[in-house]
Design a protein around this motif. Structure first.
Motif, PDB file in Angstrom:
ATOM      1  N   ALA A  95       6.879  -3.472   5.855  1.00  0.00           N
ATOM      2  CA  ALA A  95       8.149  -4.204   5.834  1.00  0.00           C
ATOM      3  C   ALA A  95       9.099  -3.679   6.904  1.00  0.00           C
ATOM      4  N   ALA A  96       9.193  -2.351   7.021  1.00  0.00           N
ATOM      5  CA  ALA A  96      10.111  -1.750   7.990  1.00  0.00           C
ATOM      6  C   ALA A  96       9.671  -2.023   9.421  1.00  0.00           C
ATOM      7  N   SER A  97       8.365  -2.228   9.624  1.00  0.00           N
ATOM      8  CA  SER A  97       7.825  -2.434  10.971  1.00  0.00           C
ATOM      9  C   SER A  97       7.590  -3.906  11.301  1.00  0.00           C
ATOM     10  N   GLY A  98       7.873  -4.787  10.358  1.00  0.00           N
ATOM     11  CA  GLY A  98       7.674  -6.211  10.614  1.00  0.00           C
ATOM     12  C   GLY A  98       6.226  -6.590  10.803  1.00  0.00           C
ATOM     13  N   ILE A  99       5.325  -5.951  10.059  1.00  0.00           N
ATOM     14  CA  ILE A  99       3.890  -6.219  10.151  1.00  0.00           C
ATOM     15  C   ILE A  99       3.481  -7.135   9.007  1.00  0.00           C
ATOM     16  N   GLN A 100       2.711  -8.169   9.319  1.00  0.00           N
ATOM     17  CA  GLN A 100       2.376  -9.209   8.347  1.00  0.00           C
ATOM     18  C   GLN A 100       1.021  -8.917   7.691  1.00  0.00           C
ATOM     19  N   PRO A 101       0.993  -8.584   6.407  1.00  0.00           N
ATOM     20  CA  PRO A 101      -0.281  -8.294   5.758  1.00  0.00           C
ATOM     21  C   PRO A 101      -1.020  -9.555   5.321  1.00  0.00           C
ATOM     22  N   VAL A 102      -2.350  -9.466   5.364  1.00  0.00           N
ATOM     23  CA  VAL A 102      -3.191 -10.491   4.765  1.00  0.00           C
ATOM     24  C   VAL A 102      -3.506 -10.059   3.342  1.00  0.00           C
ATOM     25  N   ILE A 103      -3.180 -10.919   2.384  1.00  0.00           N
ATOM     26  CA  ILE A 103      -3.501 -10.668   0.979  1.00  0.00           C
ATOM     27  C   ILE A 103      -4.859 -11.314   0.708  1.00  0.00           C
ATOM     28  N   HIS A 104      -5.817 -10.510   0.246  1.00  0.00           N
ATOM     29  CA  HIS A 104      -7.157 -11.069   0.035  1.00  0.00           C
ATOM     30  C   HIS A 104      -7.713 -10.808  -1.354  1.00  0.00           C
ATOM     31  N   ASN A 105      -6.894 -10.209  -2.249  1.00  0.00           N
ATOM     32  CA  ASN A 105      -7.331 -10.079  -3.642  1.00  0.00           C
ATOM     33  C   ASN A 105      -6.118  -9.982  -4.563  1.00  0.00           C
ATOM     34  N   VAL A 106      -6.343 -10.207  -5.817  1.00  0.00           N
ATOM     35  CA  VAL A 106      -5.259 -10.228  -6.807  1.00  0.00           C
ATOM     36  C   VAL A 106      -4.660  -8.842  -6.984  1.00  0.00           C
ATOM     37  N   HIS A 107      -5.455  -7.802  -6.793  1.00  0.00           N
ATOM     38  CA  HIS A 107      -4.950  -6.436  -6.896  1.00  0.00           C
ATOM     39  C   HIS A 107      -3.834  -6.209  -5.876  1.00  0.00           C
ATOM     40  N   GLN A 108      -4.042  -6.629  -4.636  1.00  0.00           N
ATOM     41  CA  GLN A 108      -2.994  -6.507  -3.620  1.00  0.00           C
ATOM     42  C   GLN A 108      -1.772  -7.340  -4.010  1.00  0.00           C
ATOM     43  N   LEU A 109      -2.024  -8.510  -4.525  1.00  0.00           N
ATOM     44  CA  LEU A 109      -0.939  -9.399  -4.916  1.00  0.00           C
ATOM     45  C   LEU A 109      -0.045  -8.736  -5.953  1.00  0.00           C
ATOM     46  N   THR A 110      -0.638  -8.104  -6.937  1.00  0.00           N
ATOM     47  CA  THR A 110       0.130  -7.415  -7.974  1.00  0.00           C
ATOM     48  C   THR A 110       0.913  -6.251  -7.396  1.00  0.00           C
ATOM     49  N   GLN A 111       0.290  -5.502  -6.480  1.00  0.00           N
ATOM     50  CA  GLN A 111       1.000  -4.390  -5.843  1.00  0.00           C
ATOM     51  C   GLN A 111       2.202  -4.892  -5.060  1.00  0.00           C
ATOM     52  N   LEU A 112       2.055  -6.025  -4.399  1.00  0.00           N
ATOM     53  CA  LEU A 112       3.172  -6.582  -3.633  1.00  0.00           C
ATOM     54  C   LEU A 112       4.275  -7.057  -4.563  1.00  0.00           C
ATOM     55  N   GLU A 113       3.918  -7.632  -5.702  1.00  0.00           N
ATOM     56  CA  GLU A 113       4.920  -8.057  -6.686  1.00  0.00           C
ATOM     57  C   GLU A 113       5.733  -6.872  -7.188  1.00  0.00           C
ATOM     58  N   GLN A 114       5.085  -5.748  -7.329  1.00  0.00           N
ATOM     59  CA  GLN A 114       5.731  -4.568  -7.902  1.00  0.00           C
ATOM     60  C   GLN A 114       6.509  -3.750  -6.877  1.00  0.00           C
ATOM     61  N   ALA A 115       6.412  -4.114  -5.610  1.00  0.00           N
ATOM     62  CA  ALA A 115       7.111  -3.367  -4.563  1.00  0.00           C
ATOM     63  C   ALA A 115       8.617  -3.514  -4.733  1.00  0.00           C
ATOM     64  N   LYS A 116       9.345  -2.440  -4.501  1.00  0.00           N
ATOM     65  CA  LYS A 116      10.804  -2.442  -4.671  1.00  0.00           C
ATOM     66  C   LYS A 116      11.477  -1.829  -3.451  1.00  0.00           C
ATOM     67  N   ASN A 117      12.722  -2.250  -3.261  1.00  0.00           N
ATOM     68  CA  ASN A 117      13.597  -1.658  -2.242  1.00  0.00           C
ATOM     69  C   ASN A 117      12.999  -1.708  -0.833  1.00  0.00           C
ATOM     70  N   LEU A 118      12.405  -2.852  -0.493  1.00  0.00           N
ATOM     71  CA  LEU A 118      11.879  -3.007   0.856  1.00  0.00           C
ATOM     72  C   LEU A 118      13.023  -3.258   1.833  1.00  0.00           C
ATOM     73  N   SER A 119      12.933  -2.676   3.002  1.00  0.00           N
ATOM     74  CA  SER A 119      14.029  -2.793   3.969  1.00  0.00           C
ATOM     75  C   SER A 119      14.145  -4.197   4.541  1.00  0.00           C
ATOM     76  N   ASP A 120      13.008  -4.899   4.614  1.00  0.00           N
ATOM     77  CA  ASP A 120      12.984  -6.246   5.176  1.00  0.00           C
ATOM     78  C   ASP A 120      11.949  -7.068   4.430  1.00  0.00           C
ATOM     79  N   PRO A 121      12.143  -8.384   4.383  1.00  0.00           N
ATOM     80  CA  PRO A 121      11.125  -9.231   3.746  1.00  0.00           C
ATOM     81  C   PRO A 121       9.860  -9.315   4.597  1.00  0.00           C
ATOM     82  N   LEU A 122       8.756  -9.655   3.961  1.00  0.00           N
ATOM     83  CA  LEU A 122       7.460  -9.721   4.623  1.00  0.00           C
ATOM     84  C   LEU A 122       6.989 -11.161   4.779  1.00  0.00           C
TER      85      LEU A 122
END
Length: 364
Positions: A95-122
């Motif tokens: 988020a801080a570096s403006g890098i766009q992740p590819v989400i390829h499984n539900v596990h990653q999706l859940t981790q992204l949902e739980q992310a907090k206090n990101l400096s910038d949107p992804l």
């Protein structure tokens, strides 16, 4: 003897790279381009290649460290992380570096949902498994995953839907039809500008509908993804010339063995040339006798075993090259596709395996 005699080096022709980008733009027909720079830009040097590609729509890499190297080098354009994040701790960094992740499984999706206090949107990409069965969410999961991503306050814009073709280098393969049909079905209700499935092979062979984002990798570097063809067949130019000096020339009598294991001996008196490159430089150790090496306008067969720092070529009974001449292992005079075919591998492997000790000389 040439004053410039040196061990292995690779000349990287940036004008050829620019030419290839122009060819790809023409083939893309206005579609956006995600240039793939995985594995040190296929051995061509991550940072310098990225600088030349600064004008394209986005750059794709596989690992977080590659993306951060680009940011630290001042590459400010969009960077897509093709394998996504490997742990939740990486999400704030992306988020801080403006890098766009590819989400390829539900596990990653859940981790992204739980992310907090990101400096910038992804900005995110959502990968769909349309039949390659490697990475990607199942087709029936696409809508639920998509809705979850759109609902996240720290995700900006609409996710870009992508998939990967398993057999694009075989344009008539039935698997292409199946995967394209699945992708068309799951993306039917989504904006076309937010879809991507074409790699180099699909782009060059015009496989499938014209989804918006194309993802050239091998073709950027002037190499064909198709068996039996070279980049020249697609009006592409080789970007890498892998070279080394001829550091010794010797006269060998018939029957006298050469190299490790005494596995080769000439059937008649001959000259041999020793070229300063080996498996320590990334030249394939399993290259068989007869693998071509170009020197002074002619291809000579490699003989004996590949050593760490040297290979041997059979120059024949009449000596026509000089000590210190430059041998080309692949490049403009000897297409890497031809060497790969002789070795029994693919051009990707040869390019990506060029070792770090091989100096990259950039020709602008």
């Amino acid at each position: 003897m040439a004053d410039t005699m040196r061990p292995a080096w690779a000349t990287i022709n940036l004008q050829a790279l620019r030419h290839n980008i122009s060819v790809i733009r023409e083939r893309a027909g206005g579609r956006r381009i995600l240039g793939i720079l995985k594995a040190n830009a296929y051995g061509h040097g991550l940072i310098r290649i990225a600088q030349v590609l600064a004008g394209i729509d986005a750059i794709g890499v596989a690992r977080v460290d590659e993306a951060l190297q680009l940011r630290n080098a001042g590459i400010s354009g969009p960077i897509v992380l093709l394998e996504g994040f490997f742990s939740p701790e990486q999400i704030p960094v992306l988020a801080a570096s403006g890098i766009q992740p590819v989400i390829h499984n539900v596990h990653q999706l859940t981790q992204l949902e739980q992310a907090k206090n990101l400096s910038d949107p992804l900005q995110v990409w959502l990968k769909i498994d349309t039949g390659m069965h490697r990475l990607g969410v199942e087709p029936e999961e696409v809508e639920s995953c998509y809705k979850r991503l759109v609902a996240m306050p720290h995700v900006t814009g609409l996710p870009i839907l992508m998939s990967h073709l398993a057999c694009a280098d075989e344009p008539k393969h039935e698997q292409n039809r199946k995967q394209l049909a699945t992708f068309a079905e799951v993306t039917a209700e989504h904006p076309k500008e937010n879809t991507s499935i074409a790699n180099s092979a699909a782009l060059l062979a015009a496989v499938g509908p014209e989804y918006d984002w194309v993802r050239p990798g091998l073709s950027l570097y002037g190499v064909s993804p198709f068996s039996g063809k070279t980049g020249r067949d697609h009006h592409l130019q080789a970007v890498m010339n892998l070279q080394a000096s001829v550091i010794s020339i010797r006269r060998i009598k018939a029957g006298e063995p050469v190299g490790y294991g005494a596995s080769w001996a000439p059937g008649k008196d001959t000259y041999i040339g020793i070229v300063a490159i080996g498996y320590g430089d990334g030249y394939p150790r399993h290259a068989p006798e007869g693998t071509p090496v170009w020197v002074r306008g002619k291809c000579y067969p490699m003989v004996g075993r590949v050593a760490m720092d040297m290979i041997t070529i059979d120059l024949g009974a009449e000596l026509t090259i000089n000590l210190g001449d430059t041998a080309q292992l692949w490049g403009t005079e000897l297409p890497v596709e031809e060497v790969a075919a002789a070795v029994g591998t693919i051009p990707y492997e040869l390019l990506c395996n060029v070792a770090r000790r091989v100096q990259l000389d950039y020709l602008d």
